[in-house]
Scaffold this motif. Structure first.
Motif: not given
Length: 563
Positions: A390-396, A368-370, A490-494
């Motif tokens: 986009a949601l799967a890229a974080k798990d790579m 949800t956060f992502l 916001v900066q951390r999320c970027h």
């Protein structure tokens, strides 16, 4: 004790005066007892020759103090609103049936509860004027209320209480059940409580009995507020009641109840006329400004824009219009007034906050956060397909070996499944809509209302970072749950989005576009973009997210990337 001794046989002889006095006392005593019994029996009905059960006691056992609070707290609809529901084909069809379900679905704040109150009051009035219309029962769930206002047990007790009062034929089976429990526990002060399972059977039997003599219509508002743990079983039980009753149910698009056949109306697709009526009635520009004000036409345009900005959210309109009216009356400029439209009213913020904390499942918080980071900060709207990558890229980076995006465990393999995931993971705060892109239509993911975006940027993302960090990783590259402040969120999320793009490009071995758009091999990038829609976004906006992240010193960006 003296009186009892005198009245006991064999206790001695009485003279005439004593006999007369004792008879008078005896008659007075028995008259008082008979009077009390007579008054008690007025409100009671006989079940058999030996036992009497008071109907008032039955009603008390079923009632609870907050039983009527939610419906009574809903304001009367604004003049000339809600009537559109009566003209929809779905409602007309349902109204003509003797059984079946009418679904009233809508986004948070669309005005579902107001319409349910309107429909219930309308039918209840018809039933009172015309007995052949039958009886109308209701229960309005309320997640913010007491325990019985938000669980099925409260609904069962409230419906049985109403049914007992309105239908004499249904009373006998309820009396028998009450008598059985009272007999088992002993008469006197009630020490037992009703159990959900027995009330389910009792309500179903009572409705079947009542339906043999008159139509039974039930209104159940805010089914989603009964809680995800009850939703499936409750929906299936309600479906069983439709064999004898007609039922109108309102709920949000998420949590999604099991599929139950019935007709359906989506409120946000029909309520723009009501919102326009409300805005025009509450913002009388002629009364708020001078008659010859040079801004008169600008204010009229603002009213039209308010209706458009509402996007079906009546609650937002109801909260923002008084604020706009006050600012106009105080002489603020059109530009200043338009800026206030970005404010999220406190009550609406409370609604969004409750969805984050109570509707979204804890195991989904990280995703949800992502998802919300992408919806808030993406440089352009993402299609359903792009969001899958986009949601799967974080798990790579979790794998010790290089893997591609579609090989990760979290990759959603179809757009149809992704649509359902967007609804679930967002708690109903995001939706998929058709967007015209040139001469083609794209299905994009967006928030249900602009106020959701503003809420998340000001406090929601910060709240989600804490919820997602409760014993979980915020994102794959974070080693601990960092507490974000309102200034650096916001900066951390970027930074997180930059990482997602970079993970994808490095794992896919994609050449990165230069400033002039050229890549080695000429058209290789174009070929890759066609094979995977995520290539275009990742290559085009990778450095944009990095630039935004660099505005705040993020430790993760200073670390090397090891693949």
């Amino acid at each position: 004790m003296a009186l009892l001794e005198k009245l006991t046989p064999g206790s001695g002889s009485f003279d005439n005066r004593e006999k007369i006095q004792n008879q008078a006392v005896s008659q007075t005593f028995h008259s008082a007892v008979n009077f009390v019994n007579h008054q008690y029996a007025k409100g009671c009905e006989h079940i058999d020759e030996s036992t009497t059960v008071c109907d008032n006691d039955i009603l008390k056992s079923l009632a609870f103090s907050q039983m009527l609070d939610r419906r009574c707290s809903i304001r009367k609809p604004h003049t000339s609103t809600c009537n559109w529901i009566l003209e929809t084909d779905a409602y007309k069809h349902w109204l003509q049936q003797s059984t079946g379900i009418f679904w009233l679905k809508g986004k948070p704040g669309a005005g579902k509860s107001t319409i349910m109150r309107f429909l219930y009051n309308r039918l209840r009035g018809e039933c009172r004027r015309s007995p052949e219309k039958g009886i109308a029962l209701e229960f309005f769930f309320c997640a913010r209320g007491g325990e019985l206002q938000r669980i099925p047990l409260g609904m069962l007790r409230a419906l049985l209480n109403q049914l007992f009062r309105q239908d004499p034929t249904a009373r006998q089976c309820i009396r028998e059940q009450y008598e059985e429990k009272s007999s088992a526990f002993g008469y006197g002060e009630r020490t037992w409580t009703w159990q959900p399972q027995e009330l389910e059977v009792l309500l179903q039997d009572a409705i079947v009995t009542a339906a043999q003599t008159q139509p039974v219509t039930i209104f159940i508002d805010a089914l989603d507020e009964a809680g995800a743990q009850f939703l499936s079983g409750l929906a299936n039980y309600i479906n069983q009641l439709t064999t004898a009753a007609k039922i109108c149910i309102s709920c949000r698009h998420y949590p999604t109840p099991p599929y139950i056949p019935g007709v359906e109306v989506r409120v946000e697709n029909h309520n723009s006329g009501d919102i326009a009526t409300f805005v025009n009635d509450r913002l009388k520009i002629g009364y708020l400004t001078e008659a010859d004000s040079p801004d008169s036409m600008i204010w009229e345009d603002l009213k039209a824009d308010l209706t458009k900005l509402a996007a079906g959210n009546f609650q937002w309109t109801d909260l923002i219009v008084p604020l706009v009216g006050t600012k106009i009356a105080e002489g603020e400029s059109p530009e200043e007034v338009r800026r206030c439209l970005q404010i999220v009213p406190d009550k609406l913020g409370d609604t969004y906050r409750r969805i984050l904390q109570n509707v979204i499942r804890q195991e989904d918080y990280s995703q949800t956060f992502l998802l919300f980071q992408w919806l808030c900060l993406a440089q352009r709207p993402l299609s359903v397909t792009e969001m899958r990558y986009a949601l799967a890229a974080k798990d790579m980076v979790k794998s010790p070996h290089r893997i591609r995006c579609h090989e990760t465990a979290s990759f959603v393999k179809s757009d149809e499944r992704m649509k359902r995931r967007v609804n679930a993971v967002s708690g109903g705060l995001a939706e998929v809509v058709q967007l015209l892109d040139g001469d083609k239509e794209r299905q994009i993911v967006q928030f249900i209302h602009p106020s959701v975006n503003h809420f998340l940027l000001t406090e929601g993302l910060n709240l989600l970072s804490k919820l997602a960090g409760d014993g979980k990783e915020l994102l794959a590259h974070q080693t601990s749950a960092t507490e974000f402040t309102s200034n650096d969120t916001v900066q951390r999320c970027h930074s997180n989005l930059y990482r997602c793009c970079l993970n994808y490009l490095l794992s896919e071995e994609t050449p990165i576009r230069t400033e002039l758009g050229q890549v080695p091999g000429g058209s290789e990038l174009d070929v890759r973009c066609k094979s995977s829609p995520w290539h275009e976004y990742a290559t085009r906006f990778l450095f944009k997210h990095a630039e935004e992240a660099a505005k705040y010193r993020v430790e993760e960006l200073d670390q090397g990337i090891w693949l």
